[in-house]
Scaffold this motif. Structure first.
Motif, PDB file in Angstrom:
ATOM      1  N   GLY A 281       0.805  -1.232   0.000  1.00 39.48           N
ATOM      2  CA  GLY A 281       0.000   0.000   0.000  1.00 39.48           C
ATOM      3  C   GLY A 281       0.829   1.268   0.000  1.00 39.48           C
ATOM      4  O   GLY A 281       0.442   2.283   0.590  1.00 39.48           O
ATOM      5  N   ASN A 282       1.973   1.236  -0.706  1.00 43.17           N
ATOM      6  CA  ASN A 282       2.931   2.339  -0.649  1.00 43.17           C
ATOM      7  C   ASN A 282       2.481   3.588  -1.399  1.00 43.17           C
ATOM      8  O   ASN A 282       3.065   4.667  -1.205  1.00 43.17           O
ATOM      9  CB  ASN A 282       4.277   1.886  -1.228  1.00 43.17           C
ATOM     10  CG  ASN A 282       4.683   0.518  -0.723  1.00 43.17           C
ATOM     11  OD1 ASN A 282       4.687   0.293   0.471  1.00 43.17           O
ATOM     12  ND2 ASN A 282       4.986  -0.401  -1.614  1.00 43.17           N
ATOM     13  N   PHE A 283       1.499   3.449  -2.286  1.00 49.52           N
ATOM     14  CA  PHE A 283       1.068   4.598  -3.083  1.00 49.52           C
ATOM     15  C   PHE A 283      -0.271   5.168  -2.593  1.00 49.52           C
ATOM     16  O   PHE A 283      -0.796   6.104  -3.177  1.00 49.52           O
ATOM     17  CB  PHE A 283       1.010   4.232  -4.571  1.00 49.52           C
ATOM     18  CG  PHE A 283       2.368   3.924  -5.147  1.00 49.52           C
ATOM     19  CD1 PHE A 283       3.243   4.942  -5.503  1.00 49.52           C
ATOM     20  CD2 PHE A 283       2.795   2.614  -5.294  1.00 49.52           C
ATOM     21  CE1 PHE A 283       4.504   4.659  -6.010  1.00 49.52           C
ATOM     22  CE2 PHE A 283       4.056   2.318  -5.798  1.00 49.52           C
ATOM     23  CZ  PHE A 283       4.923   3.349  -6.155  1.00 49.52           C
ATOM     24  N   LEU A 284      -0.803   4.607  -1.498  1.00 49.71           N
ATOM     25  CA  LEU A 284      -1.990   5.206  -0.879  1.00 49.71           C
ATOM     26  C   LEU A 284      -1.564   6.499  -0.183  1.00 49.71           C
ATOM     27  O   LEU A 284      -0.526   6.536   0.486  1.00 49.71           O
ATOM     28  CB  LEU A 284      -2.612   4.237   0.128  1.00 49.71           C
ATOM     29  CG  LEU A 284      -3.101   2.902  -0.443  1.00 49.71           C
ATOM     30  CD1 LEU A 284      -3.568   1.975   0.680  1.00 49.71           C
ATOM     31  CD2 LEU A 284      -4.222   3.115  -1.454  1.00 49.71           C
ATOM     32  N   ASP A 285      -2.371   7.549  -0.330  1.00 52.74           N
ATOM     33  CA  ASP A 285      -1.926   8.875   0.143  1.00 52.74           C
ATOM     34  C   ASP A 285      -2.933   9.600   1.026  1.00 52.74           C
ATOM     35  O   ASP A 285      -2.765  10.798   1.322  1.00 52.74           O
ATOM     36  CB  ASP A 285      -1.570   9.757  -1.055  1.00 52.74           C
ATOM     37  CG  ASP A 285      -2.760   9.975  -1.993  1.00 52.74           C
ATOM     38  OD1 ASP A 285      -3.875   9.531  -1.649  1.00 52.74           O
ATOM     39  OD2 ASP A 285      -2.558  10.577  -3.061  1.00 52.74           O
ATOM     40  N   GLY A 286      -3.990   8.884   1.465  1.00 54.61           N
ATOM     41  CA  GLY A 286      -4.959   9.516   2.345  1.00 54.61           C
ATOM     42  C   GLY A 286      -5.975  10.393   1.650  1.00 54.61           C
ATOM     43  O   GLY A 286      -6.785  11.059   2.296  1.00 54.61           O
ATOM     44  N   SER A 287      -5.959  10.384   0.305  1.00 55.31           N
ATOM     45  CA  SER A 287      -6.864  11.264  -0.449  1.00 55.31           C
ATOM     46  C   SER A 287      -8.281  10.699  -0.534  1.00 55.31           C
ATOM     47  O   SER A 287      -9.204  11.404  -0.923  1.00 55.31           O
ATOM     48  CB  SER A 287      -6.320  11.516  -1.856  1.00 55.31           C
ATOM     49  OG  SER A 287      -6.192  10.301  -2.574  1.00 55.31           O
TER      50      SER A 287
ATOM     51  N   PHE B 140      -1.169   5.988   3.629  1.00 57.94           N
ATOM     52  CA  PHE B 140       0.059   5.261   3.311  1.00 57.94           C
ATOM     53  C   PHE B 140       0.101   3.971   4.128  1.00 57.94           C
ATOM     54  O   PHE B 140       0.007   3.998   5.354  1.00 57.94           O
ATOM     55  CB  PHE B 140       1.226   6.194   3.656  1.00 57.94           C
ATOM     56  CG  PHE B 140       2.592   5.691   3.318  1.00 57.94           C
ATOM     57  CD1 PHE B 140       2.912   5.292   2.031  1.00 57.94           C
ATOM     58  CD2 PHE B 140       3.586   5.672   4.291  1.00 57.94           C
ATOM     59  CE1 PHE B 140       4.198   4.867   1.718  1.00 57.94           C
ATOM     60  CE2 PHE B 140       4.874   5.248   3.996  1.00 57.94           C
ATOM     61  CZ  PHE B 140       5.177   4.845   2.703  1.00 57.94           C
ATOM     62  N   ARG B 141       0.179   2.842   3.421  1.00 57.25           N
ATOM     63  CA  ARG B 141       0.304   1.519   4.046  1.00 57.25           C
ATOM     64  C   ARG B 141      -0.845   1.170   4.992  1.00 57.25           C
ATOM     65  O   ARG B 141      -0.653   0.520   6.017  1.00 57.25           O
ATOM     66  CB  ARG B 141       1.657   1.393   4.766  1.00 57.25           C
ATOM     67  CG  ARG B 141       2.828   1.496   3.784  1.00 57.25           C
ATOM     68  CD  ARG B 141       4.173   1.421   4.441  1.00 57.25           C
ATOM     69  NE  ARG B 141       5.236   1.520   3.440  1.00 57.25           N
ATOM     70  CZ  ARG B 141       6.475   1.932   3.694  1.00 57.25           C
ATOM     71  NH1 ARG B 141       6.811   2.272   4.923  1.00 57.25           N
ATOM     72  NH2 ARG B 141       7.378   1.987   2.732  1.00 57.25           N
ATOM     73  N   SER B 142      -2.058   1.557   4.590  1.00 53.70           N
ATOM     74  CA  SER B 142      -3.241   1.183   5.392  1.00 53.70           C
ATOM     75  C   SER B 142      -3.894  -0.098   4.881  1.00 53.70           C
ATOM     76  O   SER B 142      -4.887  -0.551   5.434  1.00 53.70           O
ATOM     77  CB  SER B 142      -4.263   2.320   5.386  1.00 53.70           C
ATOM     78  OG  SER B 142      -4.715   2.580   4.068  1.00 53.70           O
ATOM     79  N   GLY B 143      -3.344  -0.691   3.832  1.00 54.45           N
ATOM     80  CA  GLY B 143      -3.845  -1.963   3.318  1.00 54.45           C
ATOM     81  C   GLY B 143      -2.732  -2.698   2.603  1.00 54.45           C
ATOM     82  O   GLY B 143      -1.798  -2.074   2.098  1.00 54.45           O
ATOM     83  N   PHE B 144      -2.815  -4.032   2.572  1.00 57.80           N
ATOM     84  CA  PHE B 144      -1.836  -4.836   1.826  1.00 57.80           C
ATOM     85  C   PHE B 144      -2.574  -5.720   0.825  1.00 57.80           C
ATOM     86  O   PHE B 144      -3.735  -6.083   1.034  1.00 57.80           O
ATOM     87  CB  PHE B 144      -0.977  -5.702   2.758  1.00 57.80           C
ATOM     88  CG  PHE B 144      -1.731  -6.801   3.455  1.00 57.80           C
ATOM     89  CD1 PHE B 144      -1.904  -8.048   2.858  1.00 57.80           C
ATOM     90  CD2 PHE B 144      -2.294  -6.591   4.710  1.00 57.80           C
ATOM     91  CE1 PHE B 144      -2.625  -9.060   3.487  1.00 57.80           C
ATOM     92  CE2 PHE B 144      -3.012  -7.605   5.357  1.00 57.80           C
ATOM     93  CZ  PHE B 144      -3.178  -8.838   4.744  1.00 57.80           C
ATOM     94  N   CYS B 145      -1.892  -6.044  -0.258  1.00 56.94           N
ATOM     95  CA  CYS B 145      -2.425  -6.958  -1.273  1.00 56.94           C
ATOM     96  C   CYS B 145      -1.546  -8.191  -1.365  1.00 56.94           C
ATOM     97  O   CYS B 145      -0.316  -8.095  -1.286  1.00 56.94           O
ATOM     98  CB  CYS B 145      -2.459  -6.293  -2.647  1.00 56.94           C
ATOM     99  SG  CYS B 145      -3.382  -4.757  -2.719  1.00 56.94           S
TER     100      CYS B 145
END
Length: 355
Positions: free
Chosen positions: A296-302, A313-318
């Motif tokens: 989840g490195n490209f999650l940005d809270g948007s 950022f890093r709130s989920g994994f695949c």
């Protein structure tokens, strides 16, 4: 009192072209619930009990159809025709060169600009005494996103009373093509916060290292003695900032882990995950030769969802079982070619539990 499994379909939303989108809610006898929409075959919600029996959603998703249409994160979607990256969107098959849509810089990612995650599937719910299921069907025409051949695809999600979500992928083509399908759910077993304390174990001795464009170099890198060694369970966050060159390229884990699977395509355990505060576990089984672990490195809270889960950022994994990225251009990698005489068939199973 136990109830029978159910598969209920209801209206979910309408696309800009007035196409109606529906949602099917699968519920098993234990109250585990999976919501699926026929836009992208997206799993919008998975509710499982924690060790105290409290139900919560454990996957990242959006709250409405328009947010999914606008999204580029692939939350919960069926990925196809080809999961992961193909270098410069180019490949050759039987002496013919093909150019696919490029949607990740110069590269092709997850099926292109309008991959299977952006398609409207036909959706049929069904139940048995021990399971609730939904079957999704799609015909991808010859030339779709640049791929050769008309591909007829069927994906069935079956939620069993054993608390497994058993996913079967089948496809046929009318001319030689390439295929590499997967499922792209982002998990957070706590249902909140980040995923760095989740304990992860991956049954892999090697990854396919990548270059700066996240395209495999063609080599195998042994995980022993590196931040990529998950052969024994450890916290996702333990080594994520270890400074390893491969971690810098992916801004964390975004790598293809090679599995020790059998040539006769039995299901193997790819990975298992445990989250201590909830007691929830997830075990992933597959017939595929690899699994992509993405932190989840490209999650940005948007974006966020009603449950209060902010997509930080890093709130989920695949964990995406698959063939290797860029396989059509890498002769040493397992083949992703599908011929008209063959049937593409693969299975992914998510097993939910507690301890």
């Amino acid at each position: 009192m136990t109830t029978s499994p159910s598969a209920l379909m209801r209206a979910y939303g309408v696309l800009a072209d007035q196409t109606a989108i529906n949602k099917v809610t699968l519920t098993n006898s234990n109250g585990v619930r999976v919501d699926v929409i026929n836009y992208g075959g997206i799993i919008t919600r998975i509710e499982t009990p924690d060790s105290q029996g409290n139900m919560a959603n454990i996957v990242l998703g959006m709250d409405n159809l328009q947010d999914y249409v606008n999204s580029s994160t692939y939350f919960g979607a069926i990925i196809g025709r080809f999961g992961n990256r193909i270098a410069k969107g180019k490949f050759s098959l039987n002496g013919t060169d093909y150019q696919l849509a490029t949607n990740d810089g110069d590269n092709h990612l997850h099926g292109g600009v309008q991959g299977f995650d952006k398609k409207v599937w036909q959706m049929t719910p069904s139940t048995t005494a021990n399971s609730a299921a939904v079957t999704l069907r799609l015909v991808s025409p010859d030339g779709d996103q640049g791929y050769p051949g008309t591909l007829t695809t069927e994906v069935t999600y079956t939620l069993t009373n054993n608390n497994t979500l058993d996913m079967q992928f089948v496809a046929t083509t009318d001319k030689p093509t390439i295929i590499n399908m997967t499922q792209h759910s982002y998990f957070n077993l706590a249902g909140k916060g980040d995923i760095l304390d989740h304990q992860m174990q991956i049954n892999s001795n090697a990854i396919t290292p990548v270059d700066s464009g996240l395209i495999p170099t063609g080599e195998l890198m042994q995980v022993a003695g590196t931040a990529f060694d998950f052969r024994t369970a450890k916290a996702i966050g333990k080594d994520i900032e270890a400074g390893h060159e491969q971690l810098k390229l992916g801004k964390g884990y975004d790598h293809n882990f090679v599995l020790k699977n059998k040539p006769n395509k039995d299901l193997v355990e790819a990975a298992n995950v445990y989250e201590a505060s909830s007691g929830r576990t997830l075990t992933v089984y597959t017939q595929e030769p690899a699994v992509q672990f993405y932190s989840g490195n490209f999650l940005d809270g948007s974006t966020a969802q009603e449950s209060g889960l902010k997509h930080n950022f890093r709130s989920g994994f695949c964990l995406e079982p698959q063939h290797f990225p860029d396989a059509p251009n890498q002769p040493t990698f397992p083949s992703t070619t599908l011929l008209p005489s063959d049937v593409y068939s693969t299975r992914i199973v998510y097993e939910f539990g507690t301890k």
